[in-house]
Design a protein around this motif. Structure first.
Motif, short mmCIF file in Angstrom:
data_model
loop_
_atom_site.label_atom_id
_atom_site.label_comp_id
_atom_site.label_asym_id
_atom_site.label_seq_id
_atom_site.Cartn_x
_atom_site.Cartn_y
_atom_site.Cartn_z
N GLN A 1 -2.30 1.66 -4.19
CA GLN A 1 -3.25 2.61 -3.58
C GLN A 1 -4.42 2.88 -4.52
O GLN A 1 -5.58 2.81 -4.11
CB GLN A 1 -2.53 3.92 -3.23
CG GLN A 1 -1.55 3.80 -2.10
CD GLN A 1 -0.70 5.06 -1.96
OE1 GLN A 1 -0.96 6.10 -2.57
NE2 GLN A 1 0.35 4.96 -1.16
N ASP B 1 -8.31 1.57 -3.97
CA ASP B 1 -9.36 2.59 -3.89
C ASP B 1 -10.46 2.30 -4.90
O ASP B 1 -11.65 2.32 -4.57
CB ASP B 1 -8.75 3.98 -4.15
CG ASP B 1 -9.81 5.07 -4.10
OD1 ASP B 1 -10.37 5.31 -3.02
OD2 ASP B 1 -10.07 5.67 -5.17
N LEU C 1 0.81 -1.22 0.00
CA LEU C 1 0.00 0.00 0.00
C LEU C 1 0.84 1.27 0.00
O LEU C 1 0.31 2.36 -0.19
CB LEU C 1 -0.96 0.00 1.19
CG LEU C 1 -2.16 -0.93 1.03
CD1 LEU C 1 -2.87 -1.11 2.36
CD2 LEU C 1 -3.11 -0.38 -0.03
#
Length: 194
Positions: A128, A132, A122
């Protein structure tokens, strides 16, 4: 764009998702709707230009590559008739209009082969973004250490390209990490359509 909100004032940063527009003749109307203009005549572009002529605004036109000709035409006219309107356009192609400055975006960094923990994975921009968008697609969970090899493989197979990561992540809610990795491994095209 959010960071520039204060510089342009309340309501003067407008986002337009051109990616949802399939017909070039609808681009101007989509912008008119987004900026809150009211068109009453038979020439929507002229009325839009008149509405924006004296305004200071940041107009974000996102995902224009499939309508690059129409986006170029609109950008050129805005540049000429609405000098206080600043454009931020995302596209895989440049618009080739006067005043354009092109910023090429590099792929996002992916986890190295030896990354084994969720926390370390992450820390990379590719993971990331992927996580998301996976959560946005309906995936209900968090990245675990056991998932890291699959997610890292997905990020590497998409070469860290943001659009490819988003497309892959949009399928995680339906297929899970293992299913998306298998689809990519067999070169099956991931489609947004359900």
């Amino acid at each position: 764009a959010r960071g520039l909100g204060a510089a342009f004032g309340e309501g003067n940063v407008v986002f337009v998702d051109v990616g949802t527009v399939s017909d070039p003749s609808l681009v101007v109307g989509t912008v008119i709707s987004a900026v809150g203009a009211h068109v009453r005549g038979s020439d929507p572009l002229s009325e839009l230009l008149g509405f924006l002529a004296d305004r200071r605004m940041l107009l974000v036109l996102d995902s224009c590559e499939h309508l690059v000709d129409e986006a170029s035409r609109l950008a050129g006219r805005l540049f000429e008739y609405a000098p206080g309107v600043h454009l931020l356009v995302t596209s895989r192609e440049s618009l080739r209009v006067e005043g354009e400055t092109v910023h090429l975006l590099s792929p996002l960094a992916c986890p190295a082969d030896d990354v084994t923990t969720a926390a370390a994975a992450l820390a990379t921009p590719a993971v990331q973004l992927f996580m998301d968008r996976s959560i946005s697609s309906g995936y209900q969970g968090s990245l675990t250490d056991d998932d890291v090899p699959l997610v890292a493989e997905i990020c590497r197979r998409t070469d860290g390209i943001a659009l490819a990561l988003e497309l892959a992540a949009s399928r995680v809610g339906s297929y899970g990490f293992r299913g998306v990795a298998a689809l990519l491994a067999t070169n099956v095209e991931l489609r947004l359509a359900g």
